[in-house]
Design a protein around this motif. Sequence first.
Motif, PDB file in Angstrom:
ATOM      1  N   CYS A   2       0.857  -1.184   0.000  1.00  0.00           N
ATOM      2  CA  CYS A   2       0.000   0.000   0.000  1.00  0.00           C
ATOM      3  C   CYS A   2       0.888   1.227   0.000  1.00  0.00           C
ATOM      4  N   ALA A  29      -0.460   6.291  -5.198  1.00  0.00           N
ATOM      5  CA  ALA A  29      -1.250   5.077  -5.390  1.00  0.00           C
ATOM      6  C   ALA A  29      -1.202   4.612  -6.843  1.00  0.00           C
ATOM      7  N   GLN A  35       7.717   1.613  -4.211  1.00  0.00           N
ATOM      8  CA  GLN A  35       7.005   0.424  -3.759  1.00  0.00           C
ATOM      9  C   GLN A  35       7.758  -0.838  -4.170  1.00  0.00           C
ATOM     10  N   ASN A  41      -1.877   0.685  -6.703  1.00  0.00           N
ATOM     11  CA  ASN A  41      -2.665   0.374  -5.514  1.00  0.00           C
ATOM     12  C   ASN A  41      -4.135   0.654  -5.811  1.00  0.00           C
ATOM     13  N   CYS A  65     -10.837   2.587  -6.501  1.00  0.00           N
ATOM     14  CA  CYS A  65      -9.454   3.060  -6.448  1.00  0.00           C
ATOM     15  C   CYS A  65      -9.449   4.580  -6.310  1.00  0.00           C
ATOM     16  N   ARG A  88      -4.785   1.188  -1.061  1.00  0.00           N
ATOM     17  CA  ARG A  88      -4.577  -0.235  -0.824  1.00  0.00           C
ATOM     18  C   ARG A  88      -4.280  -1.042  -2.084  1.00  0.00           C
ATOM     19  N   LEU A  89      -3.327  -1.944  -1.948  1.00  0.00           N
ATOM     20  CA  LEU A  89      -3.155  -3.083  -2.846  1.00  0.00           C
ATOM     21  C   LEU A  89      -3.376  -4.315  -1.978  1.00  0.00           C
ATOM     22  N   ASN A 114       1.100  -0.836   5.953  1.00  0.00           N
ATOM     23  CA  ASN A 114       1.599  -0.929   4.586  1.00  0.00           C
ATOM     24  C   ASN A 114       2.520  -2.146   4.561  1.00  0.00           C
TER      25      ASN A 114
END
Length: 245
Positions: A2, A29, A35, A41, A65, A88-89, A114
Amino acid sequence: MCRHLAYLGPAAPLSDLLIDAPHGLVAQARAPRWQVSGKDNPDGYGVAWWTDDADTPRRHRSTTCIWEDPLLPRVGDHHTGAVVAAARLASPGSPVDVTGNAPFVSGRYAWSLNGVVNGWHDGIGDELRARVTPERRVWIEGVTDGEALFALALDAVEQGASLEDAVAGVITTVESRTTGRLNIVLGDGHRVVASARGNSLFARGADGSCLLASEPLDADGPWEQVADGTVVIGDVTGLIGTQAL
């Protein structure tokens, strides 16, 4: 994985952090730069913010999303001096459901994870949930690791732990059983702590504010990358301490 952030400081529109910053939460995101797992995400987002007249934060969560949610500009209009937000993922095996979206809120506290607890759906989750006090376990809504770890942290706070010790204790508990990535944010509207454990975390404390984020929101200093294995502590005066895990 995330992307998440926390802010304490002078009141400002939420849109400053979410939408308008050059690399605010929407941009992070959709196109994260730091990341370590996943390319975006898309599995929803959440925002918790405190107002002057209440200790309990308000919250908005959605499985849409963040870069496509038509309600986001309305959320961005709210002014606040204290916020925790996350995009969020979903971890493998976890449903895309609003109950899985950080921030999780209880009383005056808000929490975001996260990361991922490896083996969560293969017995580790059941083992860790069993460590939560029965009184708190009943309010766990979903099946995600983040919410259950929040419950463990709240148990520790109720027993007298500081926010930073509660976060560090949860990480120690998880890592005594399994591996994972455990970047956590925990705030109460007056103080905020965040861990760097397996993913990126940056901090900026200046001009009577504290901003902690998975990635810098802009190119303006003074952003500092938080060393892995560190918990940082902040309040409205800025960064006020660090603690090794």
